[in-house]
Write an enzyme that holds these catalytic residues in place. Structure first.
Site, PDB file in Angstrom:
ATOM      1  N   ASP A 137       1.856   0.307  -4.474  1.00 61.57           N
ATOM      2  CA  ASP A 137       2.209  -0.898  -3.722  1.00 61.57           C
ATOM      3  C   ASP A 137       2.412  -0.663  -2.230  1.00 61.57           C
ATOM      4  O   ASP A 137       2.396  -1.600  -1.447  1.00 61.57           O
ATOM      5  CB  ASP A 137       3.483  -1.525  -4.307  1.00 61.57           C
ATOM      6  CG  ASP A 137       3.258  -2.071  -5.701  1.00 61.57           C
ATOM      7  OD1 ASP A 137       2.139  -2.534  -5.960  1.00 61.57           O
ATOM      8  OD2 ASP A 137       4.186  -2.035  -6.523  1.00 61.57           O
ATOM      9  N   LEU A 291      -6.891   0.238 -14.482  1.00 67.56           N
ATOM     10  CA  LEU A 291      -7.985   1.060 -13.965  1.00 67.56           C
ATOM     11  C   LEU A 291      -7.828   1.336 -12.475  1.00 67.56           C
ATOM     12  O   LEU A 291      -8.192   2.398 -11.989  1.00 67.56           O
ATOM     13  CB  LEU A 291      -9.344   0.402 -14.227  1.00 67.56           C
ATOM     14  CG  LEU A 291      -9.614  -0.057 -15.663  1.00 67.56           C
ATOM     15  CD1 LEU A 291     -11.016  -0.647 -15.777  1.00 67.56           C
ATOM     16  CD2 LEU A 291      -9.415   1.069 -16.665  1.00 67.56           C
TER      17      LEU A 291
END
Lengths: 406, 406
Positions: A137, A291
């Site tokens: 993030d 993924l």
């Protein structure tokens, strides 16, 4: 006898094990650390006394940690709450002579290290506790960026590049809009990073939706129509966490058609339903989900190297007597890109979220500008491919036999 | 003066442009072909007389076609229907002296080449029409496999490998099931190929759902629970086209909860809703969508090489006077893997669909056996990375200036 303990926590990245490699190798090579243990499944491994001795692992497998995504030791989402939690932790630390503690994670995990550091001071236990940063993030404060971000940025830039070529091929008589749903519940760094795929004006992405900017359907539709009229197709990166002006998540409300039927789903499916229904344009969407954060096959070399460095430096700082800090990254120059590490007090890090600054976002709120590109581009530089066997990567297989409980 | 025409059709792959490279280079190097044109957006480029002259392109960009995914010339989904269609096509062929026609596509496209071939015979027009195979679905008959399949198989094998490591990390106190939604509306080759990621019994995928086997929720739930009790987590590859026993698509019915609310979505979201609601297990799902078929950054070297070969051989066969054939691939040996090309009459190919043979599927219907692995493993061998600049691949940028309409 002084032992070290390392553990991983929170959502994983494709380079968190590169940081593990940095910590483990530095600890194994230090004459001041007798044993380096890893707690299985984060701090839960301390509560359960599930500790694995890194001297027992095959050195070749330790080397493969540089190339292995996700958490090789198991992760957790546990927050420390009660006094009993700390009593138990220090009981285990004492039993196994743990005097160095390295916790590899994001915002919540830094809070955990900080609390453990403070508790040690309170009870006068000799502990050097250092936080090793990790989060795709990129929302930890005071560090220039966070290990894991460069690799998810590279994964998603390649994804939007390839996905855009696909919709471009099909646009003449079929699908005209492609949406890439990215991670990022509060901060838009991950979605914004797809801008790195854009080399020419006509290249995708054409629109980036970030949680920092309230979602405006009318302006969004306008930009889609404009883009299609210019190029014939439109490619969009949308952060899972985008919100309406009132603060509610766009995906949480789903898409409600004229008959009042609500279709819930992720942000990709919600936006695709809107576009199909209201603009009558055939739309595809991709949801890379895990993924994108475990895509080690396409990690950034800069990111892997920095992930190793913050791990190794955590050990060095601890041996110098530091405690209560996170290892941060300081950018020294952009071209050629150079960085070093620094110490950031955990008090300044724990539970804080760094959003994209306004000055990086374009006026229409649906893209990022040159300042963002200058910031993010060096972080996706270089390919550091894993070894392959029979067509797929060779990732570490550790034994992780836990030591006998004392 | 004899010119050649090449075009791409249908859903794209990561290696269709490698076949374009084979056709274009072979045509440019042939003294019997004056000009090689490419029709923009498949057969629509013939109807619109939008033809690009390959001699006008920068040779460096032509070389980059080997590395460029998706359709560099635009694709289409048009089916030829009326006599007028053929009259128009041959009007254009005559005007531009087209006597070689190469059409690169899947089942529907082979039908188009066949019809054009037959129409040429009917009107006595000198045309050599050859089909160049391409489909990620691997469902064309008589060829051992289809260019594009090896690369999507590699992409998805790497994806399930990395996604499984992620859910494995999180399983101790969070998400326990990971679903990878794959392409494959009628045949399960694409979903089945994820089995190539499994090296040890405990590795994912643990379950593969293919359209060839009717979906049985009870058996599916049973296997999920078994797998979680053995390994702590469960990784699943699900083909978008799986059906109930009555032939209806599982995803088309969506998930209906006890209150009668239906949640529509892809197969990943449908299955995830089922598992969350009925088994109360936290589940993640990924939908790579376009990324899986355009993921050139992780293409198989064997696949790229074969894609080039079928393109170049199409030209060679045409120059030998062959017409009405598709270039097929014949496997010569498995270890080391060796293949050659052969001619397959288009009559045997057009509109046929090759399913996974029963003898490749395990008894429970939810996995594939060693015979499948033996078949598919050589096709994902080798990495053939594109060049990179500033952290992302360098893909071809063609000018595609169309020649003046006559």
């Amino acid at each position: 006898m002084k032992n070290a303990l390392y553990a991983q926590s929170g959502g994983v990245t494709s380079v968190i094990n590169a940081s593990a490699y940095g910590v483990i190798k530095a600890a194994l090579n230090s004459k001041d650390i007798d044993n380096i243990y890893v707690a299985i499944n984060g701090i839960n491994g301390v509560f359960n006394e599930q500790l694995a001795d890194m001297k027992k692992e095959d050195p070749e497998q330790i080397e493969l940690l540089k190339f292995t995504p996700s958490s090789a030791f198991g992760s957790c989402r546990r927050k420390l709450k009660t006094e009993e939690d700390f009593i138990k932790i220090f009981e285990v630390f004492e039993k196994y002579n743990i005097h160095y503690f390295f916790y590899n994670g994001g915002n919540d995990s830094m809070d955990t290290v900080n609390k453990i550091h403070k508790y040690a001071q309170k009870i006068g236990y000799d502990l050097k506790a250092i936080g090793v940063p990790k989060t795709v993030d990129n929302d930890l404060p005071e560090t220039d960026h966070t290990p894991g971000f460069g690799s998810i940025a590279k994964y998603l830039s390649v994804a939007i590049l390839e996905g855009t070529l696909d919709v471009k091929s099909m646009a003449a008589d079929s699908t005209k809009v492609f949406i890439l749903e990215t991670m990022g519940r509060h901060a838009g760094w991950v979605a914004a990073s797809t801008a790195l795929a854009k080399r020419h004006e006509s290249d995708g992405p054409h629109i980036i939706l970030m949680p920092e900017v309230p979602f405006n359907k009318e302006k969004f539709f306008e930009k889609i129509k404009d883009t299609i009229s210019k190029y014939g197709y439109c490619s969009i990166a949308a952060s899972e966490g985008i919100k309406y002006k009132d603060g509610s998540f766009v995906s949480a409300r789903g898409y409600q058609d004229n008959f009042g039927n609500v279709q819930l789903g992720g942000i990709g499916s919600t936006l695709a339903n809107m576009i199909k229904t209201e603009l009558n344009i055939k739309t595809h969407y991709a949801v890379p989900d895990y993924l994108q954060r475990s895509g080690r096959h396409i990690s950034s070399q800069v990111d892997v190297n920095e992930a190793i460095n913050v791990g190794a430096m955590a050990v060095k700082y601890a041996l110098e007597g530091k405690s209560g800090f996170m290892v941060g990254i300081e950018r020294l120059m952009n071209s050629p890109y150079l960085s070093t590490t620094k110490l950031i007090p955990l008090d300044n890090v724990a539970n804080e979220t760094k959003l994209i600054p306004e000055e990086y976002i374009t006026e229409d709120g649906m893209f990022v500008n040159e300042k963002f590109i200058e910031y993010a581009l060096p972080l996706i530089e270089g390919e550091y491919y894993p070894p392959y066997l029979n067509g797929i990567p060779v990732y570490a297989r550790l034994k992780l036999e836990t030591i006998n409980k004392k």
